[in-house]
Design an enzyme around this catalytic site. Structure first.
Site, short mmCIF file in Angstrom:
data_model
loop_
_atom_site.label_atom_id
_atom_site.label_comp_id
_atom_site.label_asym_id
_atom_site.label_seq_id
_atom_site.Cartn_x
_atom_site.Cartn_y
_atom_site.Cartn_z
N LYS A 64 0.86 -1.15 -0.05
CA LYS A 64 0.03 0.13 -0.13
C LYS A 64 0.89 1.15 0.12
CE LYS A 64 -3.74 -2.55 2.34
NZ LYS A 64 -4.78 -2.77 3.26
N ASP B 213 -10.95 2.62 4.19
CA ASP B 213 -11.13 1.34 4.10
C ASP B 213 -12.82 1.07 4.06
OD1 ASP B 213 -8.99 -0.69 3.75
OD2 ASP B 213 -8.74 -0.31 6.16
N GLN C 243 -4.54 -1.49 9.66
CA GLN C 243 -4.50 -2.92 8.97
C GLN C 243 -5.05 -3.88 9.92
OE1 GLN C 243 -3.66 -3.25 5.87
NE2 GLN C 243 -3.95 -5.68 6.18
#
Ligand code: GUN
Length: 294
Positions: free
Chosen positions: A52, A119, A96
């Protein structure tokens, strides 16, 4: 058979984003900024976050990686999120997953400002998705929609089966495919661990999204001739012949299923790169709203 190549599609999306960013920066604006929080040193999470961060650089984005020890307390993690929520130079925040067991994942998801939740995991964004309102779509389902768009896969009026009902992939995917939107308008069946006659349901589907996390679960006998197959699985299985000691396996038995499919994603190189493309698109959208105020 068409290989739905996520590397090619994501490269095109990153290039378009790079052009967009350069127009803003040429006008004196700052670059979009994604902040990622990584707790502990889970090998797979390390790999995903590194990818990412690398993709941010490729698209001309700024990124900040906040690394926290796996002994971090829930309150310390919450404090880190609150700091990023209040930082006007940060457009997108991701934490994460998975998190260590002593941390309440839902509490962390709900701590992220919904306007920076690139997200798309916050209940506010999940609710907006259900109601067809603008908001952040979870990165993996968003990436799959972008992949269907890149390869111009016809979805309207088709039957789709989604295997797996997670909040991150399966459930939002079923909503997107059934929504009245481009690359939606499918009749969707959402299958899970209690589904009876899964094979009978799958074999009738025009499109199958396999997102259950069981290596090579979907066999050729479960697939209709000409079906479109999207494999979300990324399980690490031990492999003594590999330098790393493991191999990545998808949820689809690729060798046999690809003989029947009209289009199929590979693993790796299918959905994985598209998840990052979805994340970057969300971050760009958050940035645009911040810098242009519209
Ligand atoms: N863990 C597995 N997939 C994801 C994802 O899309 N985002 C985050 N933050 N964590 C994940």
């Amino acid at each position: 058979m068409v290989l739905l190549d996520g590397k090619i599609a994501s490269a095109a999306i990153k290039e378009a984003l790079k052009q967009e960013v350069s127009q803003f920066t040429a006008g004196g604006k700052r670059a979009p900024h994604l902040a990622a929080i990584l707790v502990g040193n889970n090998g797979a999470s390390e790999t995903y976050v590194a990818a990412k961060v690398k993709s941010c650089a490729e698209a001309g984005f700024r990124s900040t990686l906040v690394r926290l020890n796996d002994t971090v307390t829930e309150n310390e993690l919450l404090a880190s999120i609150h700091e990023l929520n209040g930082d006007a130079s940060v457009d997108g925040i991701l934490v994460q997953l998975p998190l260590p067991k002593h941390i309440n994942e839902q509490k962390i998801i709900e701590a992220v400002d919904p306007c920076k939740d690139v997200d798309g995991f916050h209940p506010v964004n999940a609710g907006k998705l259900v109601q067809g309102l603008p908001g952040f779509i979870p990165a993996t389902p968003y990436g799959i929609m972008l992949l269907l768009e890149h390869y111009n896969i016809v979805t309207t009026g088709k039957t789709a089966v989604v295997i797996g009902r997670s909040n991150i992939v399966g459930r939002p995917m079923s909503i997107l495919l059934s929504s009245n939107r481009p690359y939606g308008n499918c009749t969707v069946t959402l299958c899970h661990s209690h589904t009876k006659d899964l094979e009978k349901i799958c074999v009738q589907a025009d499109i199958i999204i396999a997102a259950l996390g069981k290596p090579e679960f979907l066999k050729a006998s479960m697939v209709k001739e000409g079906a479109v197959i999207v494999d979300v699985g990324i399980t690490r299985v031990p492999d003594s012949n590999s330098k790393t000691g493991y191999r990545i396996k998808g949820d689809v038995a690729f060798n046999e299923v690809s003989l029947k499919a009209s289009a199929i994603t590979p693993v790796p190189g299918g959905v994985g790169p598209m998840t990052i493309a979805g994340l970057l698109r969300n971050t760009m959208e958050s940035y645009r709203l911040q810098v242009t105020g519209c």
